[in-house]
Design an enzyme around this catalytic site. Structure first.
Site, PDB file in Angstrom:
ATOM      1  N   ASP A 261       9.669 -29.470 -37.217  1.00 41.32           N
ATOM      2  CA  ASP A 261       9.827 -29.118 -35.810  1.00 41.32           C
ATOM      3  C   ASP A 261      10.587 -30.236 -35.108  1.00 41.32           C
ATOM      4  OD1 ASP A 261       9.664 -27.963 -33.352  1.00 41.32           O
ATOM      5  OD2 ASP A 261       7.478 -27.962 -33.218  1.00 41.32           O
ATOM      6  N   ALA A 262      11.920 -30.155 -35.160  1.00 42.28           N
ATOM      7  CA  ALA A 262      12.781 -31.204 -34.605  1.00 42.28           C
ATOM      8  C   ALA A 262      13.536 -30.751 -33.358  1.00 42.28           C
ATOM      9  CB  ALA A 262      13.774 -31.670 -35.659  1.00 42.28           C
ATOM     10  N   LYS A 263      13.716 -29.443 -33.184  1.00 43.86           N
ATOM     11  CA  LYS A 263      14.389 -28.856 -32.024  1.00 43.86           C
ATOM     12  C   LYS A 263      15.733 -29.523 -31.744  1.00 43.86           C
ATOM     13  CE  LYS A 263      10.135 -27.282 -29.757  1.00 43.86           C
ATOM     14  NZ  LYS A 263       9.135 -27.955 -30.615  1.00 43.86           N
ATOM     15  N   ARG A 264      16.533 -29.689 -32.766  1.00 41.95           N
ATOM     16  CA  ARG A 264      17.825 -30.325 -32.606  1.00 41.95           C
ATOM     17  C   ARG A 264      18.842 -29.354 -32.021  1.00 41.95           C
ATOM     18  NH1 ARG A 264      14.821 -34.261 -33.148  1.00 41.95           N
ATOM     19  NH2 ARG A 264      15.142 -35.865 -34.728  1.00 41.95           N
TER      20      ARG A 264
ATOM     21  N   THR B 265      13.489 -26.257 -36.641  1.00 38.53           N
ATOM     22  CA  THR B 265      13.644 -25.639 -35.326  1.00 38.53           C
ATOM     23  C   THR B 265      14.872 -26.227 -34.639  1.00 38.53           C
ATOM     24  OG1 THR B 265      12.178 -27.274 -34.299  1.00 38.53           O
ATOM     25  CG2 THR B 265      11.191 -25.207 -35.056  1.00 38.53           C
TER      26      THR B 265
END
Length: 292
Positions: free
Chosen positions: A100-103, A130
């Site tokens: 879950d890094a939401k890059r 993510t």
């Protein structure tokens, strides 16, 4: 193997894992408060003890595990090394790992993020990552392409539960189409070829908060048409109940991978307590989604 003789893609592997363990993803979110509650120090040593205990409890027990990269990064290089260990241990255990890094970025920078989280040679590459589409869905092309090449998955933010998200996600484009609808349509287009080839779900999923209420219906987001997995955070400590999943996702319930973190992690620090909390949560979610 798929009908074409290839190794199954992420969507197929996730469908198999959900059938075997229930539609639950448990996050590893080492908040300072949780470290304290477990009697651990808020440093890389405490982080490692917390994370590896969670992996021991959850690997082989749930469909997927989702380490939140930020809580590892806050401890610097030592924390990132722990994240690498979590990814490696989950891989060795055969449990799907969603980083879950939401890059989100553009051009060569986005390619670098793709290499970091989806490349075969990277120690940070789990089974999926993510990402944020709010520099334009087209900015995700390096991630989407590498996920296809390596058989990994991508979860794209679509409708999030935070109040601030609505100002962007509910807004309409010049054609009058809500941004969230446009994101879902583009994800569906990215999945079309894979699903047509016989995979049960494509590799491009969406993040849709379990506490978004009637936003899916009100905006007209066709989640079933995405034909990809739907990661639904917010179950448990963030206020959503398993019943909310039925209301938010409707006909797309088969695609839902419900996500919870603190509601399970609060049962630590023992492996037995964590494993039992995850088992209960998976059973509750599966029952309300009609998959128990």
């Amino acid at each position: 193997m798929s009908a074409a003789g290839r190794v199954p893609g992420f969507g197929a592997r996730l469908a198999t894992a959900m059938a075997a363990h229930g539609p639950l993803c448990v996050g590893i979110d080492p908040h300072p408060g949780l470290l304290h509650d477990w009697g651990l120090t808020d440093d890389a040593t405490g982080l490692e003890r917390f994370s590896l205990t969670a992996v021991e409890a959850l690997a082989g027990s749930v469909a997927a595990v989702k380490p939140q990269a930020a809580f590892f990064e806050r401890h610097g290089s030592a924390g990132v090394a722990v994240l690498e260990r979590v990814v490696a241990d989950l891989r060795a255990a055969g449990t799907l790992c969603v980083v879950d890094a939401k890059r989100g970025d553009i051009g060569s920078t986005m390619q670098a993020y793709a290499d970091a989280y989806l490349g075969d040679s990277s120690p940070l590459a789990g089974d999926a990552v993510t990402v944020s589409p709010y520099l334009g869905f087209g900015s995700l092309r390096p991630v989407l392409d590498l996920a296809t090449t390596t058989g990994r998955g991508v979860f794209v933010l679509c409708l999030t539960s935070n109040p601030e998200g609505a100002s962007v996600q509910h807004a309409t484009d010049p054609d009058g189409v809500p941004v969230a609808v446009r994101v879902a349509r583009q994800a569906a287009a990215a999945n079309a070829g894979v699903v047509a080839a016989g995979e049960p779900m494509g590799p491009v999923g969406l993040v849709v908060g379990a506490t978004t209420g009637d936003a899916v219906r009100r905006l007209g987001v066709d989640l079933a048409a995405v034909r990809g997995p739907l990661l639904a955070p917010g179950v448990g400590a963030q206020g959503a109940t398993a019943d909310d999943l039925r209301d938010v996702f409707g006909a797309a319930r088969e695609q839902v991978l419900a996500s919870t973190s603190r509601a399970v992690l609060a049962a630590g620090p023992t492996v037995t307590g964590l494993r039992e909390a995850a088992r209960r949560a998976a059973g509750e979610v599966a029952a309300v989604l009609g998959r128990g």
